[in-house]
Design a protein around this motif. Sequence first.
Motif, short mmCIF file in Angstrom:
data_model
loop_
_atom_site.label_atom_id
_atom_site.label_comp_id
_atom_site.label_asym_id
_atom_site.label_seq_id
_atom_site.Cartn_x
_atom_site.Cartn_y
_atom_site.Cartn_z
N MET A 69 0.87 -1.18 0.00
CA MET A 69 0.00 0.00 0.00
C MET A 69 0.90 1.22 0.00
N VAL A 71 1.22 5.68 -1.19
CA VAL A 71 0.71 6.92 -1.76
C VAL A 71 1.92 7.78 -2.11
N GLY A 79 -6.12 11.82 2.48
CA GLY A 79 -7.18 10.81 2.56
C GLY A 79 -7.09 9.69 1.55
N ASN A 108 6.99 2.62 11.34
CA ASN A 108 6.17 3.34 10.37
C ASN A 108 4.91 3.89 11.04
C1 LIG Z 1 0.97 5.22 4.99
C2 LIG Z 1 0.42 5.95 3.77
C3 LIG Z 1 -0.11 4.92 2.76
C4 LIG Z 1 -0.74 6.86 4.23
O1 LIG Z 1 -1.31 7.45 3.07
P1 LIG Z 1 -1.95 8.93 3.12
O2 LIG Z 1 -2.71 9.13 1.87
O3 LIG Z 1 -0.88 9.91 3.44
O4 LIG Z 1 -2.93 8.79 4.38
P2 LIG Z 1 -4.32 9.54 4.60
O5 LIG Z 1 -4.21 10.97 4.19
O6 LIG Z 1 -5.40 8.73 3.98
O7 LIG Z 1 -4.44 9.48 6.19
C5 LIG Z 1 -5.17 8.44 6.80
C6 LIG Z 1 -4.72 8.28 8.24
O8 LIG Z 1 -3.37 7.80 8.26
C7 LIG Z 1 -2.71 8.36 9.40
N1 LIG Z 1 -1.60 9.20 8.90
C8 LIG Z 1 -1.32 9.53 7.63
N2 LIG Z 1 -0.20 10.29 7.57
C9 LIG Z 1 0.22 10.42 8.85
C10 LIG Z 1 1.36 11.07 9.46
N3 LIG Z 1 2.27 11.74 8.74
N4 LIG Z 1 1.49 10.97 10.79
C11 LIG Z 1 0.59 10.30 11.55
N5 LIG Z 1 -0.48 9.66 11.02
C12 LIG Z 1 -0.67 9.73 9.70
C13 LIG Z 1 -3.73 9.17 10.15
O9 LIG Z 1 -4.39 8.30 11.06
C14 LIG Z 1 -4.68 9.54 9.04
O10 LIG Z 1 -5.96 9.84 9.51
P3 LIG Z 1 -6.33 11.36 9.91
O11 LIG Z 1 -5.97 12.21 8.75
O12 LIG Z 1 -7.80 11.27 10.17
O13 LIG Z 1 -5.51 11.65 11.13
C15 LIG Z 1 1.50 6.86 3.13
O14 LIG Z 1 2.07 7.67 4.14
C16 LIG Z 1 2.61 6.12 2.41
O15 LIG Z 1 2.46 5.73 1.26
N6 LIG Z 1 3.76 5.93 3.10
C17 LIG Z 1 4.92 5.31 2.48
C18 LIG Z 1 4.68 3.86 2.12
C19 LIG Z 1 4.18 3.06 3.29
O16 LIG Z 1 4.66 3.21 4.41
N7 LIG Z 1 3.21 2.18 3.02
C20 LIG Z 1 2.63 1.32 4.05
C21 LIG Z 1 3.43 0.08 4.21
S1 LIG Z 1 2.74 -1.01 5.43
#
Ligand SMILES: CC(C)(COP(=O)(O)OP(=O)(O)OC[C@H]1O[C@@H](n2cnc3c(N)ncnc32)[C@H](O)[C@@H]1OP(=O)(O)O)[C@@H](O)C(=O)NCCC(=O)NCCS
Length: 149
Positions: A69, A71, A79, A108
């Motif tokens: 997963m 982004v 979101g 993470n």
């Molecule tokens: C983890 C990841 C998929 C989150 O995607 P995103 O689109 O940024 O997340 P969203 O905007 O949908 O946020 C959803 C929730 O995630 C959490 N979140 C996202 N970014 C965060 C941050 N920087 N710090 C803390 N919580 C965070 C929060 O709970 C958030 O909910 P909220 O906005 O109501 O607080 C993204 O940061 C990513 O791709 N990271 C690198 C790759 C990775 O680590 N993948 C997962 C491997 S298991």
Amino acid sequence: MRDLRWTDLPELSLLEADLFPDDAWAQETWWAELAARPRRSYVVEEQDGRVAGYAGVDLGGDVADVMTMAVAPAAQGRGLGRRLLDELVARAAADHAAYLMLEVREDNGPARRLYETRGFELLTVRRRYYQPGDVDAHVMRLDLTGGTA
Ligand SMILES: CC(C)(COP(=O)(O)OP(=O)(O)OC[C@H]1O[C@@H](n2cnc3c(N)ncnc32)[C@H](O)[C@@H]1OP(=O)(O)O)[C@@H](O)C(=O)NCCC(=O)NCCS
């Protein structure tokens, strides 16, 4: 949101190198994942002709597994991660899985927070699972039965 296509793979490789510097998937791995459809089910979010995010799930049993997963950095925090996760949950539920499992690095925070707020619970910790770095894996599980299993 749409299904992953083989023409996405070059773009995915660039994103993987950026987002998973320690364990980016090789092109061969992606081809194997595509060959394993429909059991492996991948979704892509395209924005302005570019891949903004992607996620995949292994289906076919009582227990479905999140494969990956991600982004793109420019699209994070709006979101999309939550929508991708919701799509995987929907695909697992449609396949009649009782549980959706995943592994996430202990270091993470953003990903762990995302999974926790979506209802995943910590099942077990695999010590020093990620190498290099000796990072623990948190094994998490979402109950899709509504408590009836
Ligand atoms: C983890 C990841 C998929 C989150 O995607 P995103 O689109 O940024 O997340 P969203 O905007 O949908 O946020 C959803 C929730 O995630 C959490 N979140 C996202 N970014 C965060 C941050 N920087 N710090 C803390 N919580 C965070 C929060 O709970 C958030 O909910 P909220 O906005 O109501 O607080 C993204 O940061 C990513 O791709 N990271 C690198 C790759 C990775 O680590 N993948 C997962 C491997 S298991």
